[in-house]
Design a protein around this motif. Structure first.
Motif, PDB file in Angstrom:
ATOM      1  N   PRO A  70       4.098  -2.352  -9.317  1.00 36.52           N
ATOM      2  CA  PRO A  70       2.764  -1.855  -9.664  1.00 36.52           C
ATOM      3  C   PRO A  70       1.773  -3.014  -9.713  1.00 36.52           C
ATOM      4  N   SER A  71       1.464  -3.547  -8.578  1.00 36.34           N
ATOM      5  CA  SER A  71       0.695  -4.781  -8.507  1.00 36.34           C
ATOM      6  C   SER A  71      -0.058  -4.790  -7.183  1.00 36.34           C
ATOM      7  N   ARG A  72      -0.840  -5.849  -6.950  1.00 37.54           N
ATOM      8  CA  ARG A  72      -1.559  -5.942  -5.677  1.00 37.54           C
ATOM      9  C   ARG A  72      -1.159  -7.214  -4.955  1.00 37.54           C
ATOM     10  N   LEU A  73      -1.234  -7.160  -3.649  1.00 33.21           N
ATOM     11  CA  LEU A  73      -0.941  -8.347  -2.854  1.00 33.21           C
ATOM     12  C   LEU A  73      -2.115  -9.308  -2.978  1.00 33.21           C
ATOM     13  N   THR A  74      -1.812 -10.594  -3.264  1.00 37.50           N
ATOM     14  CA  THR A  74      -2.919 -11.552  -3.333  1.00 37.50           C
ATOM     15  C   THR A  74      -2.830 -12.600  -2.224  1.00 37.50           C
TER      16      THR A  74
ATOM     17  N   GLY B 255       0.832  -1.191   0.000  1.00 41.65           N
ATOM     18  CA  GLY B 255       0.000   0.000   0.000  1.00 41.65           C
ATOM     19  C   GLY B 255       0.868   1.242   0.000  1.00 41.65           C
ATOM     20  N   GLY B 256       0.876   1.924  -1.126  1.00 39.09           N
ATOM     21  CA  GLY B 256       1.686   3.139  -1.239  1.00 39.09           C
ATOM     22  C   GLY B 256       0.816   4.369  -1.177  1.00 39.09           C
ATOM     23  N   GLY B 257      -0.112   4.409  -0.237  1.00 36.51           N
ATOM     24  CA  GLY B 257      -0.897   5.628  -0.004  1.00 36.51           C
ATOM     25  C   GLY B 257      -0.041   6.619   0.768  1.00 36.51           C
TER      26      GLY B 257
ATOM     27  N   SER C 150      -7.892  -3.230   4.523  1.00 32.62           N
ATOM     28  CA  SER C 150      -6.595  -3.912   4.447  1.00 32.62           C
ATOM     29  C   SER C 150      -6.661  -5.409   4.174  1.00 32.62           C
ATOM     30  N   HIS C 151      -6.024  -5.792   3.090  1.00 35.88           N
ATOM     31  CA  HIS C 151      -5.927  -7.204   2.737  1.00 35.88           C
ATOM     32  C   HIS C 151      -4.881  -7.880   3.616  1.00 35.88           C
ATOM     33  N   VAL C 152      -3.826  -7.151   3.914  1.00 38.73           N
ATOM     34  CA  VAL C 152      -2.772  -7.681   4.786  1.00 38.73           C
ATOM     35  C   VAL C 152      -3.377  -8.064   6.138  1.00 38.73           C
TER      36      VAL C 152
ATOM     37  N   ILE D 147     -20.668  14.718   3.244  1.00 42.82           N
ATOM     38  CA  ILE D 147     -20.443  15.167   1.872  1.00 42.82           C
ATOM     39  C   ILE D 147     -19.141  15.956   1.870  1.00 42.82           C
ATOM     40  N   ILE D 148     -18.267  15.625   0.942  1.00 49.41           N
ATOM     41  CA  ILE D 148     -17.000  16.337   0.828  1.00 49.41           C
ATOM     42  C   ILE D 148     -16.918  16.954  -0.560  1.00 49.41           C
ATOM     43  N   CYS D 149     -16.525  18.201  -0.641  1.00 51.89           N
ATOM     44  CA  CYS D 149     -16.318  18.815  -1.949  1.00 51.89           C
ATOM     45  C   CYS D 149     -15.468  20.075  -1.816  1.00 51.89           C
TER      46      CYS D 149
ATOM     47  N   VAL E 138       0.329   7.145   3.853  1.00 54.17           N
ATOM     48  CA  VAL E 138       0.995   6.642   5.049  1.00 54.17           C
ATOM     49  C   VAL E 138       2.134   5.674   4.702  1.00 54.17           C
ATOM     50  N   GLY E 139       1.894   4.775   3.755  1.00 55.95           N
ATOM     51  CA  GLY E 139       2.945   3.846   3.328  1.00 55.95           C
ATOM     52  C   GLY E 139       4.150   4.592   2.774  1.00 55.95           C
ATOM     53  N   ILE E 140       3.883   5.614   1.956  1.00 54.91           N
ATOM     54  CA  ILE E 140       4.975   6.384   1.365  1.00 54.91           C
ATOM     55  C   ILE E 140       5.681   7.212   2.438  1.00 54.91           C
TER      56      ILE E 140
ATOM     57  N   PRO F 134     -11.156  17.205  -4.189  1.00 53.41           N
ATOM     58  CA  PRO F 134     -11.958  17.280  -2.956  1.00 53.41           C
ATOM     59  C   PRO F 134     -11.301  16.576  -1.776  1.00 53.41           C
ATOM     60  N   ARG F 135     -10.327  15.714  -2.035  1.00 52.20           N
ATOM     61  CA  ARG F 135      -9.700  14.991  -0.933  1.00 52.20           C
ATOM     62  C   ARG F 135      -8.554  15.806  -0.369  1.00 52.20           C
ATOM     63  N   VAL F 136      -8.763  16.306   0.808  1.00 55.24           N
ATOM     64  CA  VAL F 136      -7.730  17.124   1.444  1.00 55.24           C
ATOM     65  C   VAL F 136      -7.473  16.594   2.847  1.00 55.24           C
TER      66      VAL F 136
ATOM     67  N   GLY G  26     -10.767  14.631   9.907  1.00 49.66           N
ATOM     68  CA  GLY G  26      -9.571  15.261   9.362  1.00 49.66           C
ATOM     69  C   GLY G  26      -8.323  14.721  10.024  1.00 49.66           C
ATOM     70  N   GLN G  27      -8.481  13.619  10.730  1.00 50.17           N
ATOM     71  CA  GLN G  27      -7.365  13.111  11.522  1.00 50.17           C
ATOM     72  C   GLN G  27      -6.771  11.834  10.974  1.00 50.17           C
ATOM     73  N   GLY G  28      -7.453  11.220  10.014  1.00 49.64           N
ATOM     74  CA  GLY G  28      -7.006   9.927   9.511  1.00 49.64           C
ATOM     75  C   GLY G  28      -5.535   9.941   9.202  1.00 49.64           C
ATOM     76  N   VAL G  29      -5.131  10.924   8.422  1.00 53.48           N
ATOM     77  CA  VAL G  29      -3.766  10.892   7.943  1.00 53.48           C
ATOM     78  C   VAL G  29      -2.776  11.302   9.035  1.00 53.48           C
TER      79      VAL G  29
ATOM     80  N   VAL H 132     -19.641  11.362  -1.246  1.00 54.62           N
ATOM     81  CA  VAL H 132     -20.388  11.033  -0.019  1.00 54.62           C
ATOM     82  C   VAL H 132     -19.767   9.809   0.643  1.00 54.62           C
ATOM     83  N   PHE H 133     -19.498   9.907   1.941  1.00 63.08           N
ATOM     84  CA  PHE H 133     -18.919   8.775   2.674  1.00 63.08           C
ATOM     85  C   PHE H 133     -19.681   8.490   3.946  1.00 63.08           C
ATOM     86  N   PRO H 134     -19.897   7.220   4.203  1.00 63.73           N
ATOM     87  CA  PRO H 134     -20.496   6.871   5.499  1.00 63.73           C
ATOM     88  C   PRO H 134     -19.466   7.068   6.609  1.00 63.73           C
TER      89      PRO H 134
HETATM   90  C1  LIG Z   1     -12.892   9.231   0.619  1.00 64.23           C
HETATM   91  C2  LIG Z   1     -12.060   9.590   1.797  1.00 64.23           C
HETATM   92  C3  LIG Z   1     -11.919  10.924   2.168  1.00 64.23           C
HETATM   93  C4  LIG Z   1     -11.099  11.263   3.257  1.00 64.23           C
HETATM   94  N1  LIG Z   1     -10.944  12.580   3.613  1.00 64.23           N
HETATM   95  C5  LIG Z   1     -10.063  12.905   4.604  1.00 64.23           C
HETATM   96  C6  LIG Z   1      -9.799  14.237   4.976  1.00 64.23           C
HETATM   97  O1  LIG Z   1     -10.391  15.156   4.488  1.00 64.23           O
HETATM   98  N2  LIG Z   1      -8.841  14.479   5.952  1.00 64.23           N
HETATM   99  C7  LIG Z   1      -8.163  13.444   6.525  1.00 64.23           C
HETATM  100  O2  LIG Z   1      -7.279  13.675   7.360  1.00 64.23           O
HETATM  101  N3  LIG Z   1      -8.446  12.186   6.220  1.00 64.23           N
HETATM  102  C8  LIG Z   1      -9.362  11.898   5.284  1.00 64.23           C
HETATM  103  N4  LIG Z   1      -9.604  10.603   4.996  1.00 64.23           N
HETATM  104  C9  LIG Z   1      -8.854   9.612   5.658  1.00 64.23           C
HETATM  105  C10 LIG Z   1      -7.483   9.591   5.040  1.00 64.23           C
HETATM  106  O3  LIG Z   1      -7.584   9.670   3.652  1.00 64.23           O
HETATM  107  C11 LIG Z   1      -6.854   8.316   5.419  1.00 64.23           C
HETATM  108  O4  LIG Z   1      -6.723   8.273   6.823  1.00 64.23           O
HETATM  109  C12 LIG Z   1      -5.484   8.213   4.811  1.00 64.23           C
HETATM  110  O5  LIG Z   1      -5.551   8.325   3.424  1.00 64.23           O
HETATM  111  C13 LIG Z   1      -4.917   6.892   5.197  1.00 64.23           C
HETATM  112  O6  LIG Z   1      -3.810   6.625   4.420  1.00 64.23           O
HETATM  113  P1  LIG Z   1      -3.322   5.174   4.194  1.00 64.23           P
HETATM  114  O7  LIG Z   1      -2.078   5.337   3.429  1.00 64.23           O
HETATM  115  O8  LIG Z   1      -3.293   4.474   5.493  1.00 64.23           O
HETATM  116  O9  LIG Z   1      -4.454   4.428   3.357  1.00 64.23           O
HETATM  117  P2  LIG Z   1      -4.998   4.740   1.860  1.00 64.23           P
HETATM  118  O10 LIG Z   1      -4.858   6.170   1.536  1.00 64.23           O
HETATM  119  O11 LIG Z   1      -6.353   4.119   1.814  1.00 64.23           O
HETATM  120  O12 LIG Z   1      -3.994   3.957   0.960  1.00 64.23           O
HETATM  121  C14 LIG Z   1      -4.016   2.562   0.827  1.00 64.23           C
HETATM  122  C15 LIG Z   1      -3.229   2.185  -0.409  1.00 64.23           C
HETATM  123  O13 LIG Z   1      -3.116   0.767  -0.432  1.00 64.23           O
HETATM  124  C16 LIG Z   1      -3.317   0.308  -1.729  1.00 64.23           C
HETATM  125  N5  LIG Z   1      -3.816  -1.075  -1.621  1.00 64.23           N
HETATM  126  C17 LIG Z   1      -4.986  -1.506  -1.129  1.00 64.23           C
HETATM  127  N6  LIG Z   1      -5.068  -2.840  -1.179  1.00 64.23           N
HETATM  128  C18 LIG Z   1      -3.907  -3.282  -1.713  1.00 64.23           C
HETATM  129  C19 LIG Z   1      -3.377  -4.565  -2.026  1.00 64.23           C
HETATM  130  N7  LIG Z   1      -4.056  -5.698  -1.793  1.00 64.23           N
HETATM  131  N8  LIG Z   1      -2.144  -4.647  -2.567  1.00 64.23           N
HETATM  132  C20 LIG Z   1      -1.416  -3.536  -2.793  1.00 64.23           C
HETATM  133  N9  LIG Z   1      -1.868  -2.290  -2.506  1.00 64.23           N
HETATM  134  C21 LIG Z   1      -3.099  -2.167  -1.989  1.00 64.23           C
HETATM  135  C22 LIG Z   1      -4.298   1.262  -2.358  1.00 64.23           C
HETATM  136  O14 LIG Z   1      -4.119   1.296  -3.763  1.00 64.23           O
HETATM  137  C23 LIG Z   1      -3.883   2.590  -1.708  1.00 64.23           C
HETATM  138  O15 LIG Z   1      -2.943   3.288  -2.481  1.00 64.23           O
HETATM  139  C24 LIG Z   1     -10.457  10.255   3.960  1.00 64.23           C
HETATM  140  C25 LIG Z   1     -10.644   8.925   3.589  1.00 64.23           C
HETATM  141  C26 LIG Z   1     -11.456   8.570   2.525  1.00 64.23           C
HETATM  142  C27 LIG Z   1     -11.622   7.128   2.147  1.00 64.23           C
END
Ligand SMILES: Cc1cc2nc3c(=O)[nH]c(=O)nc-3n(C[C@H](O)[C@H](O)[C@H](O)COP(=O)(O)OP(=O)(O)OC[C@H]3O[C@@H](n4cnc5c(N)ncnc54)[C@H](O)[C@@H]3O)c2cc1C
Ligand SMILES: C[S@@+](CC[C@H](N)C(=O)[O-])C[C@H]1O[C@@H](n2cnc3c(N)ncnc32)[C@H](O)[C@@H]1O
Lengths: 508, 289
Positions: free
Chosen positions: A190-194, A60-62, A245-247, A265-267, A64-66, A106-108, A408-411, A377-379
């Motif tokens: 550039p692949s996914r964990l299976t 996962g290179g989101g 998380s698949h892991v 609603i986020i925008c 947090v991973g990066i 919209p994602r900030v 706004g704390q997730g990240v 829109v997110f639950p």
């Molecule tokens: C729609 C949305 C809006 C949000 N808005 C906000 C906000 O405004 N402010 C805020 O602070 N937080 C927000 N959050 C929360 C915040 O985005 C997350 O807390 C943060 O992105 C977490 O980062 P992460 O790297 O842990 O996970 P993610 O950003 O979810 O990254 C996970 C990565 O793992 C990869 N991945 C998934 N499964 C696999 C697999 N099997 N194999 C390989 N790679 C895989 C995905 O491609 C992705 O790149 C929001 C979350 C969502 C879903």
């Protein structure tokens, strides 16, 4: 009598890992080179039958991973690690150019001062500053009843700002750019964990010897199967693969959590002039927040019932904006006439909080004139992994804990995880540990679990007590001052609020 | 007072024939029916079917929650001490990920290799020796699984034999071993003889005069799980003063000493100047002996 031969222990044994200012020269343009750094050895490994071996595989290179890779790249103890990042997200592989003129996403994220200092130390923050971002030094919180309002100013706590809002793609790209600046060996798959086998016992290692590879080539390693058919080995697998998380599932780690029957609603919206303040208003249906994003843009996070959110999402732009402007102005009730601080006797508990600006007047937020992004829109839900660490495996970011976007704390929680894990890995390396060792990884868990649970409990407390959501601003403040020992008065007020001693839903 | 502990025995090795379930009891790892074995066993001498057999036992040594848990939990703490002491003595860069590059280190009484492996990861050229053949096989098997540690040379032999072979090392480690040997004074002499004139010796052991709270926690681990039944009385443990004395007689000056203190709440050990429970000593060769 037992102390005959001790000598200056304190300075001899204190092991200090210096934080070197990272990358002082050769600042590359963001995204100018690819992170893909297959060296010759790895190429050979990929093309022959032998699966490549890494120290760490980050799944996962989101953001947090990066961020973890970026923190590891910036410390002398860890910068020699061989790291694989597995993610099929195209944003990782290609040279993504972010232009300041690009339409806002919209994602900030609202980045707290603590997170900013992590990113600064790792050399990533300067890239955030090259793109659209907005520091804010003022906040205003009020409610629909017209009873009162509160304003905060960074000045009052001798800070320059209370936080900074940046688009997720800007943060992500900044982290990638700072890794590119370093000579850190990162290979992107550039692949996914299976599938995954953690090979935690020597017995399984010996018995499962199927290939011609020598045992030592695989090491004490987990084996990861990727969706492109290839496989890799790593001493430590980091699950940074988000809320689903698949892991985490493959490792059999259970989660605890629940959904709130509310959506957000986020925008992104536009004003006629730049917004320099963070705003939050509590409505009977839930809070609405307007966060400055830089230029003339702001981000909206608006909580409401699922039915209402679906309705508002399908409204025309004009009708939707009308709703927003009303929610931020006279909708549901009048403007407050006095500052909460005007009534000291009634709100004596506010004295705990020295950050409230006593002499600032109530302001009306700038009008929203245009919708600048789609409406998402997110639950709202809360989810927490029962364990963050086992042998050869750790979870960070949303994989370990998901709070809803509104907070706004997730990240910020995720950056905290990545920072803590990077320091603990460095400590392990300094002492010659196997970095997949469970005792080492449990230290990370101990450090982060309490911090994360506390934050989640506060969030949940608000949710339960008022069945409206808390807003990003409150939480942001909580996090901003967490590290600076502002926590005790703050916690007191949060807790007294959440536990129902103070019923006024305008808070801080 | 050290003379109390100087036994009139020629052999350093203690042989114990008490066998328990090898998977459950650590004691059996300190004894071997076929002792003493002094021939070195090289990785190549391990047969495949034996590999599988030893692999399951290896997991016992390496199970961080198993019978050797105290060693695992103490390991980062003692490595903190060793790292700082050796970096300073050998003028190595304390910020390096491999500060021990270029150092030859022997781990006497290496057991399953719990200390040998980190020393190798820190860059040292490591020789691990243990009197019990089974431990050596386990150590070999486990270290062989990681390229970073597969270069460790493991031999089933004693410190004494190494002295006879004329081996010398930059640093000699004997952690949690001296309480198992019959003649600590002789043992220290062997350690001194293995140490290069400019080298260093590191010894750790449990303190006989432990305080009450520690006795409950630490002694239980030591006496009940580790020590061969009936052969080591509590009184045979050394105090720090005694250790310093017998090392001095063997020609080693203790220059640093630290205590390990156990926090029963966190279950972790940390370094302190309180040497009343478990202690580690770093010494160098006396120049005038
Ligand atoms: C729609 C949305 C809006 C949000 N808005 C906000 C906000 O405004 N402010 C805020 O602070 N937080 C927000 N959050 C929360 C915040 O985005 C997350 O807390 C943060 O992105 C977490 O980062 P992460 O790297 O842990 O996970 P993610 O950003 O979810 O990254 C996970 C990565 O793992 C990869 N991945 C998934 N499964 C696999 C697999 N099997 N194999 C390989 N790679 C895989 C995905 O491609 C992705 O790149 C929001 C979350 C969502 C879903
Ligand atoms: C408690 S264990 C310590 C293992 C290792 N030094 C550590 O600290 O991780 C003691 C070890 O010392 C070994 N041993 C005891 N007496 C010995 C001797 N005279 N020579 C070599 N090894 C010995 C035992 O076989 C056992 O493996």
């Amino acid at each position: 009598m037992n102390r005959v031969v001790k000598k200056t222990l304190s300075n001899v044994f204190a092991l200090k890992i210096p934080r070197k200012p990272f990358c002082t020269e050769a600042v590359k343009v963001a995204g100018s080179t690819s992170v893909e750094a297959f060296n010759e050895l790895e190429k050979n490994q990929t093309f022959s039958k032998v699966s490549p071996q890494y120290d760490i595989a980050i799944v996962g290179g989101g953001m947090v991973g990066i961020a973890l890779a970026c923190f590891l790249a910036s410390m002398p103890m860890t910068k020699l690690l061989r790291v694989a990042i597995i993610d099929s997200n195209p944003a990782l592989g290609s040279s993504l150019h972010i232009k300041k003129e690009d339409p806002p996403d919209p994602r900030v994220s609202t980045v707290t001062p603590a997170s900013i200092s992590f990113l600064q130390d790792a050399g990533a923050w300067k890239y955030v500053e090259k793109n659209r971002h907005a520091y804010f030094s003022k906040m205003q919180v009020w409610d629909y009843t017209g009873l009162g309002y509160a304003r905060y100013n960074a000045r009052d706590v001798d800070k320059d700002f209370l936080g900074c809002v940046a688009e997720n793609k800007v943060l992500h790209n900044a982290l990638l750019s700072s890794i590119k600046d370093s000579d850190f060996k990162t290979t992107i798959y550039p692949s996914r964990l299976t599938a995954m086998s953690l090979n935690t016992s020597s017995k399984s290692m010996v018995e499962n010897t199927t290939s011609e590879e020598p045992l030592s080539a695989r090491g004490h390693s987990a084996e990861l199967q990727l969706s492109d058919g290839s496989s890799i080995y790593a001493k430590l697998v980091v699950g940074a693969d988000g809320g689903k998380s698949h892991v985490r599932d493959l490792a059999g780690i259970k989660t605890t959590g629940w959904n709130y029957s509310q959506n957000a609603i986020i925008c992104t919206v536009e004003h006629t002039s730049e917004n320099g303040c963070a705003w939050q208003r509590f409505l009977p249906t839930g809070p609405i927040a307007l966060l400055p994003m830089g230029d003339k843009f702001s981000n909206i996070v608006w909580t409401m019932s699922p039915t209402e959110s679906n309705n508002r999402k399908s409204l025309t732009e004009e009708e939707f904006l009308k709703g927003v402007n009303s929610a931020l102005n006279y909708g549901h009730g009048p403007h407050p006439t006095s500052s909460l601080l005007g009534t000291r006797d009634m709100f004596s508990w506010f004295k705990l909080d020295e950050t409230i600006s006593t002499n600032e007047f109530f302001e009306i937020p700038p009008k929203v004139t245009r919708l600048a992004s789609e409406r998402m829109v997110f639950p709202l839900s809360l989810r927490h992994a029962n364990s963050y660490a086992s042998k050869r495996l750790v979870l960070i970011g949303d994989a370990a804990h998901t709070v809803h976007p509104l907070a706004g704390q997730g990240v910020n929680l995720g950056f905290g995880d990545a920072f803590s894990l990077s320091r603990i890995i460095a400590e392990g390396i300094a002492l010659g540990s196997d970095i997949g060792e469970v005792n080492l990884l449990k230290k990370y868990e101990a450090e982060r679990k309490s911090a994360n649970i506390m934050m989640m409990a506060i969030l949940d407390g608000f949710q339960k007590a008022y069945s409206i959501d808390f807003g990003p601003l409150n939480i942001l403040r909580g996090a901003a001052f967490h590290g600076a020992n502002y926590i005790s008065p703050l916690k007191k007020s949060i807790i007294s609020y959440a536990s129902g001693e103070h019923k006024l839903p305008i808070f801080f | 007072m050290a003379s109390n502990h100087v036994r009139n025995l020629n052999r350093i090795i203690t042989i114990h024939r008490i066998f328990h379930n090898p998977l459950l009891n650590a004691r059996s790892f300190f004894s071997d029916a076929s002792l003493p074995q002094t021939h070195p066993s090289h990785p190549s001498s391990l047969k495949d079917n034996e590999l599988a057999k030893f692999a399951s036992i290896a997991d016992t040594w390496w199970d961080s929650e198993g019978p050797f848990k105290p060693l695992h939990v103490m390991n980062p703490t003692r490595l903190t001490f060793i790292r700082s002491a050796l970096c300073r003595h050998f003028k190595k860069d304390p910020y390096s990920a491999k500060p021990f590059e270029g150092l030859k280190i022997v781990d006497v009484g290496c057991g399953g290799g719990i200390l040998s492996e980190p020393l190798a990861r820190l860059g040292a050229t490591v020789t691990g020796v243990d009197a019990v053949e089974k431990n050596i096989k386990i150590a070999q098997l486990h270290a062989g699984l990681d390229p970073a540690t597969s270069t460790i040379e493991f031999c089933c032999t004693t410190a004494e034999k190494l002295v006879e072979e004329g081996r010398k090392f930059d640093a000699v480690m004997a952690l949690e071993v001296i309480e198992h040997v019959a003649d600590p004074a002789e043992f220290c002499k062997s350690l001194a003889a293995l140490t290069d004139p400019d080298g260093a010796t590191v010894i750790s052991t449990i303190n006989r005069s432990m305080r009450a709270y520690a006795t409950a926690i630490v002694a239980a681990e030591y006496v009940l799980r580790w020590l061969p039944k009936g052969t080591h009385e509590w009184s045979s443990f050394l105090t720090p003063e005694e250790l310093v004395l017998i090392l001095q007689r063997a020609g080693i000056n203790v220059e640093e000493m630290a205590g390990f203190v156990y926090n029963p709440v966190t279950g972790r050990w940390s370094l302190s100047d309180d040497i009343s429970v478990n202690f580690i000593a770093f010494g160098t060769k006396s120049k005038n002996t």
